[in-house]
Design a protein around this motif. Structure first.
Motif, short mmCIF file in Angstrom:
data_model
loop_
_atom_site.label_atom_id
_atom_site.label_comp_id
_atom_site.label_asym_id
_atom_site.label_seq_id
_atom_site.Cartn_x
_atom_site.Cartn_y
_atom_site.Cartn_z
N VAL A 96 0.84 -1.20 0.00
CA VAL A 96 0.00 0.00 0.00
C VAL A 96 0.88 1.25 0.00
N TRP A 97 1.89 1.25 0.85
CA TRP A 97 2.80 2.38 0.91
C TRP A 97 3.56 2.55 -0.40
N LYS A 98 4.03 1.46 -0.99
CA LYS A 98 4.78 1.55 -2.25
C LYS A 98 3.93 2.18 -3.34
N ARG A 99 2.67 1.76 -3.44
CA ARG A 99 1.76 2.35 -4.45
C ARG A 99 1.59 3.84 -4.20
N GLN A 100 1.40 4.25 -2.94
CA GLN A 100 1.21 5.66 -2.64
C GLN A 100 2.44 6.48 -3.01
N ARG A 101 3.63 5.96 -2.71
CA ARG A 101 4.83 6.71 -3.05
C ARG A 101 5.04 6.80 -4.56
N ARG A 102 4.64 5.76 -5.31
CA ARG A 102 4.78 5.83 -6.77
C ARG A 102 3.93 6.97 -7.34
N PRO A 106 6.55 11.74 -7.88
CA PRO A 106 6.81 12.61 -9.04
C PRO A 106 6.48 14.08 -8.80
N ALA A 107 5.52 14.37 -7.90
CA ALA A 107 5.14 15.76 -7.63
C ALA A 107 6.23 16.52 -6.88
N PHE A 108 7.15 15.78 -6.25
CA PHE A 108 8.20 16.42 -5.45
C PHE A 108 9.59 16.23 -6.06
N GLU A 109 9.68 15.77 -7.29
CA GLU A 109 10.98 15.58 -7.91
C GLU A 109 11.68 16.93 -8.08
N GLY A 110 13.01 16.87 -8.22
CA GLY A 110 13.82 18.08 -8.24
C GLY A 110 13.31 19.19 -9.14
N GLY A 111 12.92 18.85 -10.36
CA GLY A 111 12.45 19.87 -11.29
C GLY A 111 11.18 20.56 -10.84
N ARG A 112 10.40 19.88 -10.00
CA ARG A 112 9.14 20.45 -9.53
C ARG A 112 9.34 21.53 -8.49
N LEU A 113 10.50 21.58 -7.84
CA LEU A 113 10.73 22.62 -6.85
C LEU A 113 10.65 23.99 -7.50
N ARG A 114 11.13 24.12 -8.70
CA ARG A 114 11.06 25.40 -9.41
C ARG A 114 9.61 25.82 -9.61
N ASP A 115 8.72 24.84 -9.85
CA ASP A 115 7.31 25.16 -10.05
C ASP A 115 6.67 25.70 -8.78
N SER A 116 7.14 25.24 -7.61
CA SER A 116 6.56 25.68 -6.33
C SER A 116 7.19 26.97 -5.83
N PHE A 117 8.30 27.39 -6.43
CA PHE A 117 9.03 28.55 -5.93
C PHE A 117 8.18 29.82 -5.85
N ALA A 243 -0.90 9.08 -12.32
CA ALA A 243 -1.29 7.67 -12.32
C ALA A 243 -0.14 6.80 -11.81
N ASP A 244 -0.49 5.75 -11.10
CA ASP A 244 0.49 4.76 -10.69
C ASP A 244 1.10 4.14 -11.95
N PRO A 245 2.41 4.25 -12.13
CA PRO A 245 3.02 3.74 -13.37
C PRO A 245 2.86 2.24 -13.54
N GLN A 246 2.57 1.52 -12.47
CA GLN A 246 2.42 0.07 -12.58
C GLN A 246 0.98 -0.35 -12.87
N THR A 247 0.01 0.35 -12.30
CA THR A 247 -1.39 -0.07 -12.45
C THR A 247 -2.24 0.90 -13.24
N GLY A 248 -1.77 2.15 -13.37
CA GLY A 248 -2.57 3.17 -14.03
C GLY A 248 -3.60 3.82 -13.14
N ASP A 249 -3.71 3.37 -11.89
CA ASP A 249 -4.70 3.92 -10.96
C ASP A 249 -4.29 5.30 -10.47
N THR A 250 -5.26 6.11 -10.09
CA THR A 250 -5.03 7.39 -9.42
C THR A 250 -5.70 7.35 -8.06
#
Length: 451
Positions: A96-102, A106-117, A243-250
């Motif tokens: 359950v945790w692994k799915r949530q982190r997947r 991506p919303a917190f990846e390095g490039g996204r920090l610039r978007d939140s600045f 979407a979860d890259p493994q299942t496609g679920d959101t």
């Protein structure tokens, strides 16, 4: 004589379980014995469970990095937070945790920090303006930091300032919840069946229900905007559409409410605590404050690229996280029999990882109780940064918002201190206590003046 920043007094000698529970309920930190600041491992036994504090960097690495799957988060701690957090990423384990982190990562990846600045910059400027309006007055800096941290969360998650009606109502409910000390319920000390009450303090469940209702309203409104194609590109939209890259679920609406709850609790509580202590430390050590101000004045704080040049400010914030880690302890649980440092540990042993003690360990750090941002440029500081510095945890379960929190803390300090100065007032030094986070027992009061 060097005056050290405040540290809670540790208890002396052995105490009964009942006495320990009372001390723990009052303050997690002062309930602990002094020898934990030099121990590599320490046992604590009750009639119902066994716990071990793991201070050896090799054990910390084992638990968090090498075999994290064998040491999931403790259900004893999770019990106290479920009324608010449900099955959020903070309390779940396994698949359950692994799915949530997947979905979340991506919303917190390095490039996204610039978007939140831009949102963090706006909240930082709003904080500086509120403090400037109270120039030459003594203010409760914790109150200001709480407001600012909540503002960051609302702006980055839902693109609204904290002063909006819904945001303000949620912010007040979170304050009530934090003060009720939800982790310190009976299930933390005694094994209880699921049907038995947890005996939370008055207001804990009520404020948790109120927060979840308010967050649910916001997530449902955002879901409607996503469907209509009118949703802003903020953290809430990114997570809800990822979407979860493994299942496609959101995430469905209920799952998203769980996740937003932990973003509020983790991002708001921890950031406010760290910012409050950082400002007090800089008031206590004005030479370092002047260096931060000079660095900020030389930078264009409207640009994301300026953050890379705020090295002194970053070292000050890291030193604050070392001395006053917002989350003082984390608890894992053994899945099977383990053998550590000559001890046989049965299944279900509670493994306590304490950033508070690890960050001040007398056998690891030079000048462990002193405030010295320059330590991060020394050989000892760099070695300890790798082995004994875990303000955001480490390994697969490291806080996904760690980079976000560092950006927020550094930018807020620089923005405030560029034009303002904080000074100590006549009040006694703040006394650190820990419940959900490490805060001051009676608030932190500082005088704010214009430079």
């Amino acid at each position: 004589m060097t005056v050290l920043p405040p540290k809670p007094a540790s208890r002396a000698g052995r105490v009964s379980l009942v006495r320990y529970a009372r001390l723990f309920r009052k303050d997690i930190l002062s309930a602990q014995p002094e020898h934990l600041y030099r121990a590599w491992m320490a046992d604590f036994r009750t009639p119902w469970f066994r716990s071990c504090l793991a201070n050896d960097p090799a054990l910390v690495t084992l638990l968090l990095r090498e075999r994290p799957g064998d040491f999931p988060k403790s259900e004893r701690v999770s019990e106290g937070l479920r009324p608010l957090l449900g099955n959020s990423v903070f309390v779940t384990n396994g698949d359950v945790w692994k799915r949530q982190r997947r979905i979340i990562d991506p919303a917190f990846e390095g490039g996204r920090l610039r978007d939140s600045f831009p949102a963090i910059r706006a909240a930082s400027r709003a904080l500086a303006a509120r403090l400037s309006a109270q120039s030459d007055r003594v203010v409760d800096i914790e109150e200001k930091a709480i407001h600012a941290a909540a503002d960051v969360i609302f702006r980055t998650l839902f693109s609204v300032p904290v002063d909006s009606r819904l945001a303000s109502e949620t912010y007040r409910a979170f304050r009530t919840y934090q003060r009720s000390q939800p982790v310190l319920n009976l299930a933390a000390f005694v094994p209880l069946p699921q049907w038995m009450p947890r005996f939370f303090r008055r207001g804990t469940r009520k404020s948790a229900r109120q927060i979840r209702r308010l967050i649910g309203d916001m997530t449902r409104a955002r879901a409607a905007e996503i469907t209509a194609g009118t949703a802003p590109d903020d953290l809430a939209t990114r997570i809800m559409t990822q979407a979860d890259p493994q299942t496609g679920d959101t995430f469905d609406a209920a799952e998203m409410t769980d996740q937003v709850a932990i973003f509020f609790l983790a991002g708001h509580e921890t950031s406010a605590a760290a910012l409050s202590w950082a400002l007090w430390l800089l008031a206590r050590y004005p030479d370092w404050q002047d260096r931060v101000a000079a660095e900020a004045q030389a930078a264009d704080l409207s640009q994301f690229s300026a953050l890379s040049g705020l090295s002194v400010t970053r070292d000050v914030f890291r030193e604050t996280l070392r001395l006053y880690p917002p989350v003082p302890m984390m608890v894992r649980q053994t899945q099977g029999v383990e053998h550590m440092r000559g001890r046989d540990l049965p299944r279900g042993t509670q493994m306590i990882l304490s950033p508070w003690h690890l960050h001040r360990h007398t056998r690891l750090w030079d000048n462990p109780d002193g405030f010295d941002p320059g330590r991060w440029r020394t050989k000892n500081g760099q070695e300890c940064a790798r082995r004994a510095f875990i303000p955001f945890s480490a390994g697969p379960r490291v806080c996904p918002g760690a980079g976000f929190a560092m950006l927020e803390g550094v930018l807020m300090l620089a923005t405030v201190l560029r034009d303002l100065k904080v000074e100590l007032c006549e009040d006694a030094a703040p006394v650190p206590v820990a419940h959900l986070t490490v805060r001051s027992r009676d608030g932190i009061r500082l005088r704010v003046v214009r430079r």
